[in-house]
Design an enzyme around this catalytic site. Structure first.
Site, PDB file in Angstrom:
ATOM      1  N   LYS A 114      32.781  50.186  42.075  1.00  0.00           N
ATOM      2  CA  LYS A 114      33.150  49.300  43.186  1.00  0.00           C
ATOM      3  C   LYS A 114      34.205  49.967  44.062  1.00  0.00           C
ATOM      4  CE  LYS A 114      34.587  44.484  43.954  1.00  0.00           C
ATOM      5  NZ  LYS A 114      34.934  43.223  43.240  1.00  0.00           N
ATOM      6  N   GLU A 166      27.812  41.601  38.460  1.00  0.00           N
ATOM      7  CA  GLU A 166      29.074  42.316  38.231  1.00  0.00           C
ATOM      8  C   GLU A 166      29.694  41.863  36.910  1.00  0.00           C
ATOM      9  OE1 GLU A 166      33.443  42.787  40.421  1.00  0.00           O
ATOM     10  OE2 GLU A 166      32.125  41.093  40.901  1.00  0.00           O
ATOM     11  N   CYS A 213      30.005  43.022  44.725  1.00  0.00           N
ATOM     12  CA  CYS A 213      30.758  41.856  45.195  1.00  0.00           C
ATOM     13  C   CYS A 213      31.437  42.075  46.548  1.00  0.00           C
ATOM     14  CB  CYS A 213      31.763  41.427  44.132  1.00  0.00           C
ATOM     15  SG  CYS A 213      32.239  39.681  44.265  1.00  0.00           S
TER      16      CYS A 213
END
Length: 574
Positions: free
Chosen positions: A395, A336, A446
């Site tokens: 995300k 990320e 994440c």
């Protein structure tokens, strides 16, 4: 004077008793907090909830609450003491399991003074701990409320015990499902079994995390109810006057043995089913392996956005990409925010990593930032050999206070005092699909790893393997181990190979059975090449979603109906 002294003594006894009960609840919550990674003391989860259960249905209903109600019957509405016990249990569990959040301190590199950094970290830790503890408190409040509504049967009858176990399991699983729809979700009970109990985690292929959580709650409840049946309160027997019936020693022992036997059978059954699924071969058939490379850049967050961090990232990821290309990989995954700048056309063309893709012709999965209408998105891009962007995943689950300010229009001015972030991030949509030259992939970034629905939705749409890009700095190995544990659960639930690239550790290759074939060392620059397989199977969970809570709700409603409409004498000793 004598009555006054007796009243004071009663107050002291009540306070002393309550302090001990809170300490027991807090302690059992801390024991549950030892179960998850990195300690992996997962057997503790099967007994750590039982003490709270005992306190709720013996200590709360029989001792302290009756004393409090005797002292003050007209004091107005008060939360049952059992709710405070449950809050203490939740603080112990979630607080210990999430203690890695303190690794945020110090934030002086962001220009935050040392004391302000302490305040920010304590606020974040306390908020997310209470968020999880509230779930336990609501669970106990609903349990106690239903127990009083259905208290037409003897408190320690076999029927009442089984009903409580069913309702306790139903309510807990339903609340966890509701929590998963919100912005904060990490410490579901199921994750206490990852990665130590891989066999049981395969229940997730049938019912997701709810199946594992349900088994843990039910076994704890059965153990507690078995003890309650064996050690019933004298006061409860005095209150239960159904035709002057009395429990004999043999009847009590029989009920206790029955409940404990059900607990053992349930424990063995779920593990047996999980083990059978765990032993299923990972047949690849005639499908060729996909050789992938991983780069762990190890760029500290405190320098990541500055010139030094950008230079290190550019050099490290470019050289890592070229080295992996020389090893014959077909694609390379980066963490990320690997390149910590906006991926615009001018920046892209100036990037040595982009030029390396054009020169080597190897697919790159790049973690970077992209511009959206409502802010900056944390994105994973598929860069094709010709330099075009084949697909993009934004995300979905952003970290509150870390990547966006919740309720910005109402609370933005206040929260900005405690939060170091300058602007809101832009979340992605749930219906994203991540196309690659090797077939559709399941992408996550994440914090997405804590939300099974992110993975299930993409698996149902044809995702054949998992790509996770994360930045776990500045946290310790505790978070690294827990984050890997989350991804292990997602790999098992979807029956997919998982490739994990993190900034500081643990990057890894995970099989569909949850076995970690390779894991990086933390806080080191590393590259790794491995072979994975694409899979198109669809587990029952992928097909049906989180079907277990609705089924449990129907069964719980039936149990409540039986308690209301069946004659009490049919249920007292059964």
């Amino acid at each position: 004077m004598t009555r006054l002294w007796q009243a004071l003594q009663g107050d002291r006894l009540l306070r002393s008793t309550r302090v001990w009960l809170v300490a027991i609840a807090l302690g059992s919550g801390l024991v549950m907090g030892l179960a998850p990674a990195p300690l992996n003391l997962f057997p503790l989860a099967w007994v750590a909830l039982a003490p709270l259960w005992l306190l709720l249905f013996k200590g709360e209903l029989v001792t302290t609450q009756s004393m409090a109600q005797t002292r003050s019957k007209d004091s107005g509405f008060r939360l049952p003491f059992g709710v405070w016990l449950s809050l203490a249990w939740g603080i112990g569990y979630h607080g210990l399991a999430l203690s890695w959040i303190t690794g945020l301190h110090p934030l002086t590199w962001l220009g935050v003074p040392w004391l302000a950094s302490v305040a920010i970290v304590l606020f974040c830790w306390g908020f997310i701990t209470l968020w999880g503890a509230v779930l336990v408190a609501i669970w106990s409040l609903l349990m106690l409320w239903i127990e009083r509504l259905t208290h037409r049967t003897q408190a320690y009858s076999l029927w009442a015990a089984l009903r409580r176990v069913l309702l306790g399991t139903t309510i807990w699983c339903s609340l966890e499902w509701l929590w998963s729809l919100g912005p904060l979700d990490w410490t579901v009970l199921a994750y206490t079994q990852s990665p130590g109990n891989l066999a049981l985690l395969h229940i997730g292929q049938v019912s997701g995390t709810s199946g594992v959580t349900a088994a843990i709650v039910a076994v704890n409840g059965l153990l507690a109810e078995g003890w309650l049946c064996y050690q019933p309160s004298v006061s409860t027997f005095r209150e239960a006057n159904y035709s002057n019936q009395q429990l004999t020693v043999n009847q009590t022992k029989l009920k206790t043995v029955t409940l404990l036997a059900v607990a053992v059978i349930l424990l063995l059954a779920v593990h047996g089913l999980g083990y059978a699924l765990y032993r299923q071969p990972l047949a690849s058939g005639n499908v060729a392996p996909l050789r992938v490379g991983i780069i762990q850049g190890n760029i500290p967050t405190r320098i990541k956005l500055g010139s030094e961090g950008i230079q290190r990232a550019t050099a490290g990821y470019t050289s890592g990409y070229e080295a992996l290309a020389a090893q014959g990989v077909e694609a390379v995954l980066t963490p990320e925010g690997a390149l910590p700048f906006l991926w615009s056309e001018p920046n892209k063309l100036r990037s040595p990593l982009y030029q390396a893709v054009l020169a080597k012709g190897i697919v790159l999965w790049l973690g970077t930032f992209t511009a959206e209408k409502d802010g900056i998105a944390r994105s994973l891009l598929t860069i094709a050999p010709n330099g075009s962007t084949l697909s993009r995943y934004n995300k979905i689950k952003l970290v509150p206070l870390g990547e966006y300010i919740p309720f910005q229009h109402l609370l933005g001015g206040i929260i900005s005092i405690l939060s170091p972030i300058a602007e809101n991030g832009s979340p992605g949509m749930f219906d994203q699909q991540f196309a690659t030259p090797f077939g559709r992939a399941i992408a996550s970034i994440c914090y997405d790893s804590a939300f099974p629905e992110v993975f299930r939705t993409q698996a149902a749409a044809g995702g054949q393997f998992i790509l996770t890009a994360s930045n776990l700095d500045p946290y310790s190995e505790v978070l690294m181990a827990q984050h890997q544990a989350q991804d292990i659960m997602r790999a098992i639930e979807t029956d997919r190979w998982a490739v994990r690239a993190t900034n500081t550790g643990y990057s890894s290759i995970v099989t569909p059975h949850g076995n970690v074939e390779w894991r990086s060392q933390p806080h080191q620059y590393q590259t790794h090449a491995a072979a994975i397989f694409r899979r198109q199977t669809k587990t029952l969970y992928v097909r049906w979603g989180n079907w277990l809570p609705p089924v449990l709700l129907v069964l719980g409603a039936i149990a409540i109906g039986v308690s209301f409409y069946c004659p009490p004498n049919l249920l007292v000793h059964r």
